[in-house]
Design an enzyme around this catalytic site. Structure first.
Site, PDB file in Angstrom:
ATOM      1  N   CYS A  78       2.910 -10.182   7.002  1.00  0.00           N
ATOM      2  CA  CYS A  78       1.837  -9.695   6.556  1.00  0.00           C
ATOM      3  C   CYS A  78       2.004  -8.174   5.984  1.00  0.00           C
ATOM      4  O   CYS A  78       2.962  -7.895   5.154  1.00  0.00           O
ATOM      5  CB  CYS A  78       0.618 -10.116   7.099  1.00  0.00           C
ATOM      6  N   HIS A 170       0.930 -15.684   8.375  1.00  0.00           N
ATOM      7  CA  HIS A 170       0.854 -15.281   9.809  1.00  0.00           C
ATOM      8  C   HIS A 170       1.606 -16.608  10.642  1.00  0.00           C
ATOM      9  O   HIS A 170       0.612 -17.278  11.122  1.00  0.00           O
ATOM     10  CB  HIS A 170      -0.521 -14.924  10.457  1.00  0.00           C
ATOM     11  N   GLU A 172       2.710 -16.479  13.430  1.00  0.00           N
ATOM     12  CA  GLU A 172       2.364 -16.245  14.903  1.00  0.00           C
ATOM     13  C   GLU A 172       1.053 -16.586  15.332  1.00  0.00           C
ATOM     14  O   GLU A 172       0.790 -16.908  16.525  1.00  0.00           O
ATOM     15  CB  GLU A 172       2.519 -14.647  15.394  1.00  0.00           C
TER      16      GLU A 172
END
Length: 196
Positions: A78, A170, A172
Site C-alpha cells: 500500500c 494488504h 498482512e
C-alpha cells in the site's frame, strides 16, 4: 533470517505475525541502527505522506535508499508501494524512489470505497489470492525493468523490479502467507547471490 519491518506507522504487528508464522525473526525499524544485520525490509501500509516525513525525521530515508542500491530485498505494501516509486502523481513528498514506476495515490477512493476480492496471481499458484484494498494506490505506468505480477483494468497492483516487491493491497491482513513466502524467496536468492 531476520526481516526488518518499518515501525513508524501502519500494520507492523500484522506483518510480524506472518513472518513469525513462516519461521523467521523480525526487528522493528525505528532508527538507522536497527537496519544493521537485516536480511530484508518490509514497508507496511499507512499514510504515505506521514511516513515519508518520519523517514526523514528519524534519519532513515538515506540509509534505506543506500541498502536498496546494495540490493537488499525490500517489500512495500500500500503506502510502501508509494514510497518505493520514483514518481507519485500530484505529490512532492519524500520517497525512496527505488522502483521505475509511476503511482497514483488513494486510487480506490476513501475508506468506504475499500474492498476485498480474490484475484488470480499466477506467480503464487492456481488458487486465487484474497486481496484487500484500503484507500489503495496503484501503479499507472512502469518502465521495462518492472515485472508486472498482477493487473486489473489496466491498473498494476503487484509488481517487482530486481530486489524490490510492491503490492497495492494488504497481504498482512489475510491468513494467506503466499505473498510473504514469495518475498522470503527473494531474500534467499539475494543471500545466494551475496555468497557467490
Amino acid at each position: 533470517m531476520k526481516i526488518g519491518i518499518l515501525a513508524l506507522q501502519g500494520a507492523v504487528r500484522e506483518h510480524c505475525r506472518i513472518v513469525h508464522k513462516l519461521g523467521h525473526k523480525t526487528v522493528d525499524i525505528l532508527y538507522p541502527r536497527d537496519l544493521i544485520g537485516i536480511d530484508g525490509l518490509i514497508l507496511p501500509g499507512g499514510e504515505s505522506t506521514t511516513i515519508s516525513k518520519l523517514l526523514v525525521r528519524y534519519g532513515l530515508l538515506t540509509p534505506i535508499v543506500e541498502l536498496g542500491h546494495k540490493k537488499l530485498p525490500i517489500f512495500g505494501t500500500c503506502s510502501g508501494l508509494i514510497l518505493l516509486s520514483k514518481n507519485i502523481a500530484k505529490s512532492e513528498q519524500y520517497r525512496l524512489g527505488l522502483m521505475d514506476t509511476y503511482v497514483k495515490r488513494n486510487a480506490f477512493g476513501r475508506q468506504l470505497a475499500s474492498f476485498e476480492t480474490k484475484m488470480p496471481i499466477p506467480i503464487l499458484g492456481n488458487i486465487p489470492y484474497p486481496t484487500i484494498f484500503i484507500r489503495a494506490p496503484y501503479i499507472d505506468k512502469a518502465d521495462k525493468g518492472v515485472n508486472i505480477l498482477l493487473s486489473h483494468e489496466s491498473r498494476i497492483l503487484f509488481a517487482e523490479q530486481d530486489n524490490f516487491l510492491a503490492a497495492s493491497f494488504h497481504p498482512e491482513l489475510t491468513e494467506d502467507v503466499r505473498v510473504h513466502e514469495y518475498f522470503i524467496q527473494k531474500i534467499l536468492s539475494y543471500q545466494k547471490f551475496c555468497n557467490l
